[in-house]
Design a protein around this motif. Structure first.
Motif, PDB file in Angstrom:
ATOM      1  N   ALA A   1      52.276  81.887-105.574  1.00 50.94           N
ATOM      2  CA  ALA A   1      51.471  82.939-104.928  1.00 50.94           C
ATOM      3  C   ALA A   1      50.438  83.537-105.876  1.00 50.94           C
ATOM      4  CB  ALA A   1      52.390  84.030-104.382  1.00 50.94           C
ATOM      5  N   GLY A   2      50.775  83.683-107.149  1.00 50.87           N
ATOM      6  CA  GLY A   2      49.839  84.274-108.100  1.00 50.87           C
ATOM      7  C   GLY A   2      48.590  83.428-108.277  1.00 50.87           C
ATOM      8  N   SER A   3      48.768  82.135-108.424  1.00 55.34           N
ATOM      9  CA  SER A   3      47.620  81.246-108.592  1.00 55.34           C
ATOM     10  C   SER A   3      46.789  81.176-107.317  1.00 55.34           C
ATOM     11  CB  SER A   3      48.096  79.851-108.993  1.00 55.34           C
ATOM     12  OG  SER A   3      46.999  79.059-109.369  1.00 55.34           O
ATOM     13  N   ARG A   4      47.450  81.164-106.196  1.00 53.30           N
ATOM     14  CA  ARG A   4      46.718  81.146-104.929  1.00 53.30           C
ATOM     15  C   ARG A   4      45.882  82.422-104.777  1.00 53.30           C
ATOM     16  NH1 ARG A   4      50.518  79.261-100.106  1.00 53.30           N
ATOM     17  NH2 ARG A   4      48.484  79.423 -99.106  1.00 53.30           N
ATOM     18  N   ARG A   5      46.439  83.553-105.169  1.00 51.93           N
ATOM     19  CA  ARG A   5      45.720  84.826-105.091  1.00 51.93           C
ATOM     20  C   ARG A   5      44.505  84.809-106.015  1.00 51.93           C
ATOM     21  NH1 ARG A   5      50.075  87.440-104.911  1.00 51.93           N
ATOM     22  NH2 ARG A   5      50.323  87.789-107.143  1.00 51.93           N
ATOM     23  N   VAL A   6      44.659  84.228-107.220  1.00 49.31           N
ATOM     24  CA  VAL A   6      43.539  84.102-108.160  1.00 49.31           C
ATOM     25  C   VAL A   6      42.382  83.368-107.495  1.00 49.31           C
ATOM     26  CG1 VAL A   6      42.787  82.805-110.206  1.00 49.31           C
ATOM     27  CG2 VAL A   6      44.801  84.271-110.331  1.00 49.31           C
ATOM     28  N   LEU A   7      42.680  82.221-106.893  1.00 45.52           N
ATOM     29  CA  LEU A   7      41.628  81.411-106.265  1.00 45.52           C
ATOM     30  C   LEU A   7      40.955  82.162-105.126  1.00 45.52           C
ATOM     31  CD1 LEU A   7      43.547  78.029-106.344  1.00 45.52           C
ATOM     32  CD2 LEU A   7      41.527  78.629-107.710  1.00 45.52           C
ATOM     33  N   GLU A   8      41.725  82.843-104.317  1.00 45.12           N
ATOM     34  CA  GLU A   8      41.147  83.595-103.201  1.00 45.12           C
ATOM     35  C   GLU A   8      40.261  84.726-103.705  1.00 45.12           C
ATOM     36  OE1 GLU A   8      44.734  84.454-101.036  1.00 45.12           O
ATOM     37  OE2 GLU A   8      44.892  82.370-100.322  1.00 45.12           O
ATOM     38  N   LYS A   9      40.706  85.436-104.764  1.00 42.36           N
ATOM     39  CA  LYS A   9      39.887  86.508-105.339  1.00 42.36           C
ATOM     40  C   LYS A   9      38.604  85.963-105.960  1.00 42.36           C
ATOM     41  CE  LYS A   9      42.119  89.615-107.803  1.00 42.36           C
ATOM     42  NZ  LYS A   9      43.133  90.214-108.704  1.00 42.36           N
ATOM     43  N   ALA A  10      38.640  84.702-106.403  1.00 46.86           N
ATOM     44  CA  ALA A  10      37.466  84.081-107.024  1.00 46.86           C
ATOM     45  C   ALA A  10      36.531  83.455-105.992  1.00 46.86           C
ATOM     46  CB  ALA A  10      37.911  83.033-108.033  1.00 46.86           C
ATOM     47  N   GLY A  11      36.862  83.560-104.704  1.00 43.24           N
ATOM     48  CA  GLY A  11      35.966  83.065-103.659  1.00 43.24           C
ATOM     49  C   GLY A  11      36.294  81.697-103.106  1.00 43.24           C
ATOM     50  N   PHE A  12      37.407  81.103-103.540  1.00 43.18           N
ATOM     51  CA  PHE A  12      37.814  79.800-103.022  1.00 43.18           C
ATOM     52  C   PHE A  12      38.364  79.942-101.604  1.00 43.18           C
ATOM     53  CE2 PHE A  12      37.271  78.615-107.301  1.00 43.18           C
ATOM     54  CZ  PHE A  12      37.427  77.245-107.454  1.00 43.18           C
ATOM     55  N   THR A  13      38.241  78.883-100.840  1.00 43.53           N
ATOM     56  CA  THR A  13      38.747  78.831 -99.471  1.00 43.53           C
ATOM     57  C   THR A  13      39.928  77.867 -99.401  1.00 43.53           C
ATOM     58  OG1 THR A  13      36.549  79.266 -98.579  1.00 43.53           O
ATOM     59  CG2 THR A  13      38.147  78.243 -97.081  1.00 43.53           C
ATOM     60  N   LEU A  14      40.982  78.303 -98.737  1.00 43.74           N
ATOM     61  CA  LEU A  14      42.117  77.419 -98.488  1.00 43.74           C
ATOM     62  C   LEU A  14      41.705  76.406 -97.431  1.00 43.74           C
ATOM     63  CD1 LEU A  14      45.115  76.594 -98.758  1.00 43.74           C
ATOM     64  CD2 LEU A  14      45.611  78.284 -96.964  1.00 43.74           C
ATOM     65  N   GLU A  15      41.721  75.133 -97.797  1.00 42.62           N
ATOM     66  CA  GLU A  15      41.333  74.074 -96.860  1.00 42.62           C
ATOM     67  C   GLU A  15      42.538  73.459 -96.157  1.00 42.62           C
ATOM     68  OE1 GLU A  15      37.160  72.497 -98.705  1.00 42.62           O
ATOM     69  OE2 GLU A  15      38.981  71.456 -99.336  1.00 42.62           O
ATOM     70  N   GLY A  16      43.706  73.588 -96.752  1.00 41.46           N
ATOM     71  CA  GLY A  16      44.883  73.043 -96.102  1.00 41.46           C
ATOM     72  C   GLY A  16      46.087  73.011 -97.017  1.00 41.46           C
ATOM     73  N   VAL A  17      47.226  72.790 -96.399  1.00 39.85           N
ATOM     74  CA  VAL A  17      48.483  72.629 -97.115  1.00 39.85           C
ATOM     75  C   VAL A  17      48.843  71.152 -97.078  1.00 39.85           C
ATOM     76  CG1 VAL A  17      50.941  73.222 -97.159  1.00 39.85           C
ATOM     77  CG2 VAL A  17      49.248  74.961 -96.536  1.00 39.85           C
ATOM     78  N   LEU A  18      49.096  70.592 -98.243  1.00 44.45           N
ATOM     79  CA  LEU A  18      49.483  69.187 -98.364  1.00 44.45           C
ATOM     80  C   LEU A  18      51.007  69.144 -98.405  1.00 44.45           C
ATOM     81  CD1 LEU A  18      46.845  68.256-101.077  1.00 44.45           C
ATOM     82  CD2 LEU A  18      46.653  68.006 -98.613  1.00 44.45           C
ATOM     83  N   ARG A  19      51.589  68.783 -97.299  1.00 42.14           N
ATOM     84  CA  ARG A  19      53.040  68.839 -97.163  1.00 42.14           C
ATOM     85  C   ARG A  19      53.722  67.774 -98.024  1.00 42.14           C
ATOM     86  NH1 ARG A  19      54.574  68.272 -91.333  1.00 42.14           N
ATOM     87  NH2 ARG A  19      53.085  66.581 -91.464  1.00 42.14           N
ATOM     88  N   LYS A  20      54.763  68.224 -98.732  1.00 40.62           N
ATOM     89  CA  LYS A  20      55.571  67.344 -99.576  1.00 40.62           C
ATOM     90  C   LYS A  20      54.708  66.444-100.466  1.00 40.62           C
ATOM     91  CE  LYS A  20      59.566  67.393 -96.558  1.00 40.62           C
ATOM     92  NZ  LYS A  20      60.594  66.608 -95.887  1.00 40.62           N
ATOM     93  N   SER A  21      53.727  67.050-101.104  1.00 38.19           N
ATOM     94  CA  SER A  21      52.747  66.277-101.875  1.00 38.19           C
ATOM     95  C   SER A  21      53.067  66.157-103.353  1.00 38.19           C
ATOM     96  CB  SER A  21      51.362  66.896-101.701  1.00 38.19           C
ATOM     97  OG  SER A  21      51.378  68.248-102.140  1.00 38.19           O
ATOM     98  N   VAL A  22      53.989  66.978-103.860  1.00 39.57           N
ATOM     99  CA  VAL A  22      54.313  66.944-105.278  1.00 39.57           C
ATOM    100  C   VAL A  22      55.827  66.965-105.483  1.00 39.57           C
ATOM    101  CG1 VAL A  22      52.154  68.024-106.037  1.00 39.57           C
ATOM    102  CG2 VAL A  22      54.108  69.454-105.503  1.00 39.57           C
ATOM    103  N   CYS A  23      56.229  66.448-106.632  1.00 38.57           N
ATOM    104  CA  CYS A  23      57.635  66.493-107.026  1.00 38.57           C
ATOM    105  C   CYS A  23      57.687  67.130-108.408  1.00 38.57           C
ATOM    106  CB  CYS A  23      58.240  65.096-107.042  1.00 38.57           C
ATOM    107  SG  CYS A  23      59.987  65.097-107.503  1.00 38.57           S
ATOM    108  N   LYS A  24      58.228  68.311-108.480  1.00 41.28           N
ATOM    109  CA  LYS A  24      58.328  69.043-109.742  1.00 41.28           C
ATOM    110  C   LYS A  24      59.798  69.285-110.035  1.00 41.28           C
ATOM    111  CE  LYS A  24      56.815  71.538-113.221  1.00 41.28           C
ATOM    112  NZ  LYS A  24      56.073  71.015-114.327  1.00 41.28           N
ATOM    113  N   ARG A  25      60.239  68.758-111.176  1.00 37.03           N
ATOM    114  CA  ARG A  25      61.628  68.917-111.608  1.00 37.03           C
ATOM    115  C   ARG A  25      62.621  68.479-110.535  1.00 37.03           C
ATOM    116  NH1 ARG A  25      60.885  74.675-114.726  1.00 37.03           N
ATOM    117  NH2 ARG A  25      59.660  73.815-116.426  1.00 37.03           N
ATOM    118  N   GLY A  26      62.299  67.358-109.888  1.00 38.10           N
ATOM    119  CA  GLY A  26      63.186  66.782-108.891  1.00 38.10           C
ATOM    120  C   GLY A  26      63.122  67.431-107.521  1.00 38.10           C
ATOM    121  N   ARG A  27      62.266  68.411-107.369  1.00 36.97           N
ATOM    122  CA  ARG A  27      62.136  69.128-106.094  1.00 36.97           C
ATOM    123  C   ARG A  27      60.807  68.765-105.437  1.00 36.97           C
ATOM    124  NH1 ARG A  27      60.584  75.111-105.853  1.00 36.97           N
ATOM    125  NH2 ARG A  27      60.327  75.386-103.621  1.00 36.97           N
TER     126      ARG A  27
END
Length: 171
Positions: free
Chosen positions: A131-157
């Motif tokens: 949430a913190g990084s997403r908030r940074v991008l939104e405050k900087a003027g970035f637009t959320l284009e979409g959610v990439l479902r199950k797109s990454v695997c971090k620490r087995g999750r």
């Protein structure tokens, strides 16, 4: 809080090793960012930043209180992505929530668009739960284009990531 975006210096490695050795930072970044984070890791990272020629990569230290307390970078795409660049960043936990990163994102994006004439898009792909990084991008003027479902695997999750973008005309 005041900060400076500046080129990296070899002597930044000690501060990077201190600040980057934080599990809370590592868990929200790609696996190439190690934890624990050693002085050797920091020296290797700083050397790679110093070796970039600026034609496709733009690396900056985020200096706070006289020390390198974070990193921000743009990496220009190739092939069909030549008019786009990817943004990446981290900041020492001591300085979270003070507005530094949103300002740093705006600064490096302005520099990237100016340096690489013809660049039309800068994108970032934070983990959906960051949430913190997403908030940074939104405050900087970035637009959320979409959610990439199950797109990454971090620490087995397996988890979702989000695609954010800033277009040159949004500046």
């Amino acid at each position: 809080m005041d900060f400076i975006l500046r080129p990296w210096r070899r002597e930044d490695a000690a501060a990077v090793a201190q600040y980057a050795n934080n599990e809370k930072i590592a868990r929200n970044l790609r696996d190439v960012f190690p934890y624990p984070y050693t002085l050797a890791d920091a020296e290797s990272f700083v050397d790679s930043c110093l070796g970039a020629d600026g034609s496709c990569q733009l690396f900056r230290a985020i200096e706070v209180e006289g020390r390198a307390a974070g990193s921000i970078a743009l990496c220009r795409g190739g092939d069909v992505y030549t008019l786009a660049a990817e943004l990446g960043y981290w900041l020492a936990e001591d300085f979270w929530g003070q507005g530094i990163m949103a300002q740093a994102v705006r600064q490096i994006c302005a520099e990237g668009f100016a340096r690489w004439g013809g660049l039309v898009r800068i994108h970032a792909e934070p983990f959906a739960h960051n949430a913190g990084s997403r908030r940074v991008l939104e405050k900087a003027g970035f637009t959320l284009e979409g959610v990439l479902r199950k797109s990454v695997c971090k620490r087995g999750r397996v988890c979702d990531s989000c695609m954010y973008a800033l277009l040159v005309e949004d500046m």
